[in-house]
Design a protein around this motif. Structure first.
Motif, mmCIF file in Angstrom:
data_model
loop_
_atom_site.group_PDB
_atom_site.id
_atom_site.type_symbol
_atom_site.label_atom_id
_atom_site.label_comp_id
_atom_site.label_asym_id
_atom_site.label_seq_id
_atom_site.Cartn_x
_atom_site.Cartn_y
_atom_site.Cartn_z
ATOM 1 N N SER A 174 41.115 105.723 -15.691
ATOM 2 C CA SER A 174 41.243 104.418 -15.068
ATOM 3 C C SER A 174 39.868 104.008 -14.549
ATOM 4 O O SER A 174 39.074 104.852 -14.142
ATOM 5 C CB SER A 174 42.263 104.483 -13.925
ATOM 6 N N LEU A 175 39.602 102.691 -14.600
ATOM 7 C CA LEU A 175 38.336 102.182 -14.079
ATOM 8 C C LEU A 175 38.574 101.736 -12.640
ATOM 9 O O LEU A 175 39.345 100.814 -12.392
ATOM 10 C CB LEU A 175 37.865 101.005 -14.938
ATOM 11 N N ARG B 244 36.336 94.106 -19.776
ATOM 12 C CA ARG B 244 35.374 94.273 -20.864
ATOM 13 C C ARG B 244 34.791 95.691 -20.865
ATOM 14 O O ARG B 244 34.648 96.331 -21.899
ATOM 15 C CB ARG B 244 34.250 93.225 -20.732
ATOM 16 N N ILE B 245 34.444 96.164 -19.690
ATOM 17 C CA ILE B 245 33.896 97.528 -19.589
ATOM 18 C C ILE B 245 34.967 98.537 -20.026
ATOM 19 O O ILE B 245 34.682 99.505 -20.730
ATOM 20 C CB ILE B 245 33.436 97.841 -18.148
ATOM 21 N N SER B 246 36.211 98.290 -19.635
ATOM 22 C CA SER B 246 37.298 99.201 -20.028
ATOM 23 C C SER B 246 37.431 99.257 -21.544
ATOM 24 O O SER B 246 37.627 100.330 -22.113
ATOM 25 C CB SER B 246 38.629 98.742 -19.437
ATOM 26 N N LEU C 55 38.550 109.224 -13.414
ATOM 27 C CA LEU C 55 38.003 107.923 -13.034
ATOM 28 C C LEU C 55 36.676 107.625 -13.699
ATOM 29 O O LEU C 55 35.877 108.529 -13.957
ATOM 30 C CB LEU C 55 37.766 107.873 -11.517
ATOM 31 N N GLU C 56 36.452 106.318 -13.969
ATOM 32 C CA GLU C 56 35.099 105.804 -14.078
ATOM 33 C C GLU C 56 35.016 104.748 -12.995
ATOM 34 O O GLU C 56 36.037 104.204 -12.569
ATOM 35 C CB GLU C 56 34.833 105.205 -15.468
ATOM 36 N N MET C 57 33.794 104.477 -12.530
ATOM 37 C CA MET C 57 33.633 103.511 -11.448
ATOM 38 C C MET C 57 32.961 102.243 -11.952
ATOM 39 O O MET C 57 32.048 102.313 -12.781
ATOM 40 C CB MET C 57 32.722 104.069 -10.343
ATOM 41 N N ILE C 58 33.379 101.099 -11.397
ATOM 42 C CA ILE C 58 32.618 99.866 -11.599
ATOM 43 C C ILE C 58 32.308 99.303 -10.229
ATOM 44 O O ILE C 58 33.179 99.260 -9.356
ATOM 45 C CB ILE C 58 33.369 98.850 -12.493
ATOM 46 N N HIS C 59 31.040 98.941 -10.040
ATOM 47 C CA HIS C 59 30.639 98.362 -8.752
ATOM 48 C C HIS C 59 29.822 97.103 -9.017
ATOM 49 O O HIS C 59 28.917 97.107 -9.850
ATOM 50 C CB HIS C 59 29.814 99.370 -7.950
ATOM 51 N N PHE C 60 30.177 96.038 -8.297
ATOM 52 C CA PHE C 60 29.445 94.778 -8.427
ATOM 53 C C PHE C 60 28.467 94.669 -7.269
ATOM 54 O O PHE C 60 28.876 94.768 -6.109
ATOM 55 C CB PHE C 60 30.433 93.602 -8.384
ATOM 56 N N HIS C 61 27.220 94.491 -7.602
ATOM 57 C CA HIS C 61 26.247 94.333 -6.508
ATOM 58 C C HIS C 61 25.400 93.086 -6.729
ATOM 59 O O HIS C 61 25.312 92.582 -7.855
ATOM 60 C CB HIS C 61 25.387 95.590 -6.317
ATOM 61 N N SER C 62 24.827 92.600 -5.624
ATOM 62 C CA SER C 62 24.141 91.311 -5.680
ATOM 63 C C SER C 62 22.740 91.382 -5.108
ATOM 64 O O SER C 62 22.451 90.784 -4.070
ATOM 65 C CB SER C 62 24.955 90.264 -4.912
#
Ligand code: ATP
Ligand code: MG
Length: 400
Positions: A179-180, A273-275, A203-210
């Protein structure tokens, strides 16, 4: 004779029928990975059990590590002896002698190896009598003994144990697919990830940074949180998505009350999309019903619309106080409360809508085209693999 083995019992695995073999192999692999820092140990499988051979390593820290491995029901330090009556008698006596303070005991023999010539009842009596004869001031108590000496006669050897240590339960990480996890720097999402790992999810991780609105330290916080979670399930791949341009576009072109809703939708589109790229079949978030504006049922409904992937929300029914105490237990709390801002706190609308409507969101979004910026964010996404420690055994490569 010494306690040179840890006998590992697995719980729910027994229920898995013909998949069981795969489950056990995964558990064995996870145990090896968890014990990477103890080069001398060996992890073996026999029917119905796993064994950790200590080869002189100290048991205590190993058991501590094993308590974080999902799929283990319980474990015991064990003395291993040959399947010979005299040896087994000595083994039982040694186990008793190492528990001098105990005054009542019971022997429980399990004869998994039916080729062994003496039945378990008779063995109980033989061993009981032998121990009584050799230790003073001891009595048998079959109902409430202070110590139970368990003797398992198996195919190749006999294992003698006296204490059970609880394992973490759950299913071995990697047996339930991937799961992402949408990982922010907050308290909730690492806990959500941890709960899914316990059900066998890798797990894989997705993190949004700015950047530059969010600092390097905010990013480091997410990597540090990931590192804590690797202790429970091995190496984890992290996808760091640059979100500044998209967020600026959203806050420029969408009315403020709906900006948060649209931002969440865009996060999910990118996550899907990443998944797809990674062959992942679900998303996990740290949402908890009613906690904030974006976590009402109306919000979840509108946000969810953009993806067909199942979204796992293990915290949905938990109170914040329970989530906080869970984060203390798993060791993520102190990292989560570091003060650095994440992208959602930088671009936060003053009063986000708690009851968004699908058609209104769609009308707003129809006037903007995010697709190019989404492609760009995907191209610029940074990927890295977090491991527990710097030493990495390439034979565990297939865990990823
Ligand atoms: P958390 O404590 O996990 O940050 P939260 O209570 O702050 O959660 P929100 O800010 O509404 O709640 O975020 C809800 C969920 O959205 C988070 O649990 C996380 O799964 C995801 N999320 C929020 N911000 C990010 C981000 N910057 N990157 C990836 N996922 C995020
Ligand atoms: Mg947050």
């Amino acid at each position: 004779m010494t306690y040179d083995y840890i006998l590992v019992r697995y719980g729910e695995l027994g229920l898995k029928g013909k998949n069981m073999r795969q489950f056990i192999i995964q558990l064995q692999r996870n145990i090896k990975a968890a014990l990477w820092a103890f080069p001398n140990i060996r992890v073996n499988r026999t029917q119905g059990r796993l064994f950790v051979e200590l080869h002189g390593e100290e048991a205590e820290p190993i058991i501590e590590e094993l308590q974080k491995v999902y799929g283990i029901h319980s474990m015991s330090l064990a003395i291993k002896v040959e399947n010979e009556l005299e040896e087994i008698k000595e083994g039982a006596l040694t186990a008793m002698e190492q528990n001098e303070d105990k005054k009542t005991f019971k022997i429980s023999v399990r004869r998994a190896n039916k080729a062994f010539p003496i039945g378990s009842q008779e063995m109980n009596q033989i061993l009981g009598a032998y121990v009584l004869k050799n230790v003073n001031q001891l009595t048998v108590d079959v109902h409430q003994p202070e110590i139970e000496i368990r003797v398992e006669i198996r195919e190749r050897a006999t294992y003698i144990t006296t204490k059970n240590v609880d394992g973490a339960g759950g299913l071995p990480v990697g047996t339930a697919g991937k799961s992402l996890l949408l990982l922010s720097g907050g308290i909730d999402s690492p806990v959500a990830g941890h709960l899914m790992m316990k059900r066998g999810i890798q797990l894989e991780m997705i993190h949004f940074h700015s950047p530059p609105f969010t600092s390097e330290r905010a990013k480091q916080k997410v990597l540090d949180l990931t590192k804590v979670l690797t202790e429970y399930g091995g190496p984890i791949k992290v996808h760091l998505v640059p979100f500044t341009a998209l967020q600026q576009e959203i806050f420029k072109s969408i009315p403020e009350r709906y900006a948060m809703t649209v931002m969440r939708r865009v996060m999910l589109i990118v996550s899907e999309r990443i998944s797809e790229q990674e062959g992942i079949l679900s998303l996990t978030t740290g949402e908890s019903l009613g906690q904030v504006a974006s976590q009402t049922l109306a919000s979840m409904n509108v946000i969810n619309e953009v993806t067909n992937l199942p979204i796992l929300r293990p915290l949905v029914a938990l109170d914040k106080s329970d989530i906080i105490s869970h984060s203390h237990t798993i060791g993520t709390y102190d990292i989560s409360i570091r003060p650095y801002e994440d992208c959602c706190t930088v671009f936060v609308p003053k009063s986000p809508i708690t009851n968004p409507k699908r058609d209104i969101v769609q009308a707003f979004e129809s006037k903007v085209d995010f697709s190019q910026q989404i492609e760009h964010a995907l191209e610029e996404t940074e990927q890295l693999v977090i491991q527990r420690d710097t030493i990495f055994d390439p034979s565990f490569d297939d865990i990823l």
